[in-house]
Design an enzyme around this catalytic site. Structure first.
Site, PDB file in Angstrom:
ATOM      1  N   GLY A 152       0.879  -1.208  -0.064  1.00 16.34           N
ATOM      2  CA  GLY A 152       0.050   0.012   0.016  1.00 16.34           C
ATOM      3  C   GLY A 152       1.024   1.107  -0.090  1.00 16.34           C
ATOM      4  N   ARG A 153       0.272   2.283   0.513  1.00 13.78           N
ATOM      5  CA  ARG A 153       0.958   3.489   0.634  1.00 13.78           C
ATOM      6  C   ARG A 153       2.478   3.552   1.301  1.00 13.78           C
ATOM      7  NH1 ARG A 153      -4.191   5.500   1.933  1.00 13.78           N
ATOM      8  NH2 ARG A 153      -5.229   7.027   0.254  1.00 13.78           N
ATOM      9  N   ILE A 154       2.404   3.062   2.398  1.00 12.37           N
ATOM     10  CA  ILE A 154       3.670   2.643   3.112  1.00 12.37           C
ATOM     11  C   ILE A 154       4.620   1.664   2.746  1.00 12.37           C
ATOM     12  CG2 ILE A 154       4.566   2.292   5.428  1.00 12.37           C
ATOM     13  CD1 ILE A 154       2.078   3.417   6.819  1.00 12.37           C
ATOM     14  N   ARG A 174      -2.949  -8.757  -2.075  1.00  8.04           N
ATOM     15  CA  ARG A 174      -4.289  -9.663  -2.543  1.00  8.04           C
ATOM     16  C   ARG A 174      -4.320  -9.484  -4.206  1.00  8.04           C
ATOM     17  NH1 ARG A 174      -8.921  -7.039   0.832  1.00  8.04           N
ATOM     18  NH2 ARG A 174      -7.733  -5.399   0.222  1.00  8.04           N
ATOM     19  N   ARG A 231       1.019  -4.726  11.955  1.00  8.43           N
ATOM     20  CA  ARG A 231       0.396  -5.161  13.003  1.00  8.43           C
ATOM     21  C   ARG A 231       0.954  -6.272  13.431  1.00  8.43           C
ATOM     22  NH1 ARG A 231      -0.985  -0.599  13.466  1.00  8.43           N
ATOM     23  NH2 ARG A 231      -3.085   0.218  13.437  1.00  8.43           N
ATOM     24  N   ASP A 255       8.103  -3.874  15.635  1.00  7.73           N
ATOM     25  CA  ASP A 255       7.972  -2.781  16.127  1.00  7.73           C
ATOM     26  C   ASP A 255       6.517  -2.577  16.785  1.00  7.73           C
ATOM     27  OD1 ASP A 255       8.038   0.341  16.576  1.00  7.73           O
ATOM     28  OD2 ASP A 255       6.548   0.424  15.163  1.00  7.73           O
ATOM     29  N   GLU A 260      -0.428  -5.713  22.508  1.00  9.21           N
ATOM     30  CA  GLU A 260       0.317  -4.374  23.027  1.00  9.21           C
ATOM     31  C   GLU A 260      -0.310  -4.186  24.221  1.00  9.21           C
ATOM     32  OE1 GLU A 260       1.048  -1.888  19.877  1.00  9.21           O
ATOM     33  OE2 GLU A 260       2.159  -3.199  18.715  1.00  9.21           O
ATOM     34  N   HIS A 278       6.373   0.087  19.510  1.00  3.60           N
ATOM     35  CA  HIS A 278       5.540   0.607  18.418  1.00  3.60           C
ATOM     36  C   HIS A 278       5.652   2.077  18.203  1.00  3.60           C
ATOM     37  CE1 HIS A 278       1.187   0.236  16.854  1.00  3.60           C
ATOM     38  NE2 HIS A 278       1.967   0.964  15.838  1.00  3.60           N
ATOM     39  N   VAL A 279       7.023   2.596  17.633  1.00  2.00           N
ATOM     40  CA  VAL A 279       7.378   3.673  17.476  1.00  2.00           C
ATOM     41  C   VAL A 279       7.701   4.302  16.181  1.00  2.00           C
ATOM     42  CG1 VAL A 279       8.454   4.072  19.760  1.00  2.00           C
ATOM     43  CG2 VAL A 279       9.666   3.332  17.910  1.00  2.00           C
TER      44      VAL A 279
END
Length: 318
Positions: A152-154, A174, A231, A255, A260, A278-279
């Site tokens: 995706g974008r990231i 997918r 995630r 991360d 969490e 998670h930073v």
């Protein structure tokens, strides 16, 4: 004339409140099953600014809500199906954090492969003395084949950052991206068998639950590297712990975690794991930009009737 009421359940970035307080009436409540609002107050609320989950049961307590502005690009804790049924527009904060997360992914990859946190800890412990040297790192980024689980974008930003490192890049999603100049694998298993480095950047959905399991980790092999900036939901942490301990997987950089802020001791122990709390988007400039987008979505909705970044599951009427 009374101002539009905006609900803020629990904590949210202070900049959101600063941006909204002069335009709206802010109603702050604790994050509880019952929002603690009487009928009159609940009926006056037309918008929500929230960081974290927002269940459908809360939407049912707010008969007049029109828009929910979520702080974060992921919105898996948002009951978007219920929102769509009730005609509520949900927004998130895409794009403004893409660069930061992608930069962190590359940094985590390098730290994991070259053992940089361990080398610094070795130095700080006073071990660097005449005649001593930190052991050679087992792995190198040179010559690796990196697979992106998610484009995706990231994911695209990560891929573009990898190109100057002269590594081969492939991906699994997918469906194929027609304009992506990388090799496509229709299955995650096929990708894992082809690459020696896997970077996960997929959202939390029923389809991504523990998809990185013992079989996928075994396919990466003893020289394999796993990086997760998506995630924790995506990874079977028991299988990962076992693979790291046995050497079936070379190393991992994480991360994000399944539950969490709880991190299993079996992941804390291995020296071949680099762990971050998670930073990935946690810099002052990026979090300020995210806060601004939360506020701008609410301002735009009540000024123009159109949010800036609605999620696709709750399309707004134009």
């Amino acid at each position: 004339m009374s101002r539009i009421a905006i609900l803020v359940p629990g904590k949210i970035h202070e900049r959101v409140l600063e941006r909204l307080k002069d335009r709206f009436e802010i109603i702050a409540v604790a994050r509880e099953e019952k929002l603690g609002l009487d009928g009159e107050m609940a009926g006056r609320i037309r918008g929500v600014a929230v960081s974290g989950a927002f269940p459908g049961s809360w939407m049912d307590q707010l008969p007049g809500v029109e828009v929910i502005a979520s702080f974060g690009v992921g919105y898996d804790g948002m009951d978007v199906k219920r929102a769509a049924e009730k005609g509520i527009v949900v927004t998130n904060t895409p794009d403004v954090l893409n660069d930061e997360v992608a930069d962190t992914a590359i940094g985590l990859l390098l730290n994991t492969i070259r053992e940089l946190p361990r080398a610094e800890a070795w130095l700080r412990a006073g071990n660097w003395k005449p005649g001593t040297a930190y052991p050679l790192s087992r792995f190198s980024l040179k010559g690796r084949h990196v697979g992106l689980y998610g484009l995706g974008r990231i994911g695209l930003e990560i891929a573009r950052r990898l190109e100057p490192f002269k590594v081969k890049i492939s991906y699994h999603t997918r469906s194929r991206h027609a304009d992506a100049p990388y090799d496509y694998y229709p299955t995650l298993k096929g990708l894992a068998e082809a690459v020696d480095t896997l970077i996960a950047i997929v959202p939390k959905t029923p389809q991504t639950h523990k998809t990185i399991d013992a079989d996928i980790l075994a396919s990466l092999g003893s020289n394999g590297i796993l990086i997760n900036v998506g995630r924790g939901w995506t990874v079977d942490e028991e299988a990962l712990s076992a693979a790291l301990a046995s050497g079936a997987l070379g190393a991992a950089g994480l991360d994000v975690f399944y539950d969490e802020p709880t991190v299993p001791a079996t992941l804390m122990e291995p020296a071949n794991a680099v762990l971050l709390p998670h930073v990935a988007s946690a810099s002052v400039p990026t979090r300020n930009a995210m806060a601004d987008l939360v506020a701008d979505n609410l301002i735009a909705w009540f000024e123009t009737g159109a949010a800036l970044t609605p999620v696709p599951e709750t399309p707004q009427k134009v």
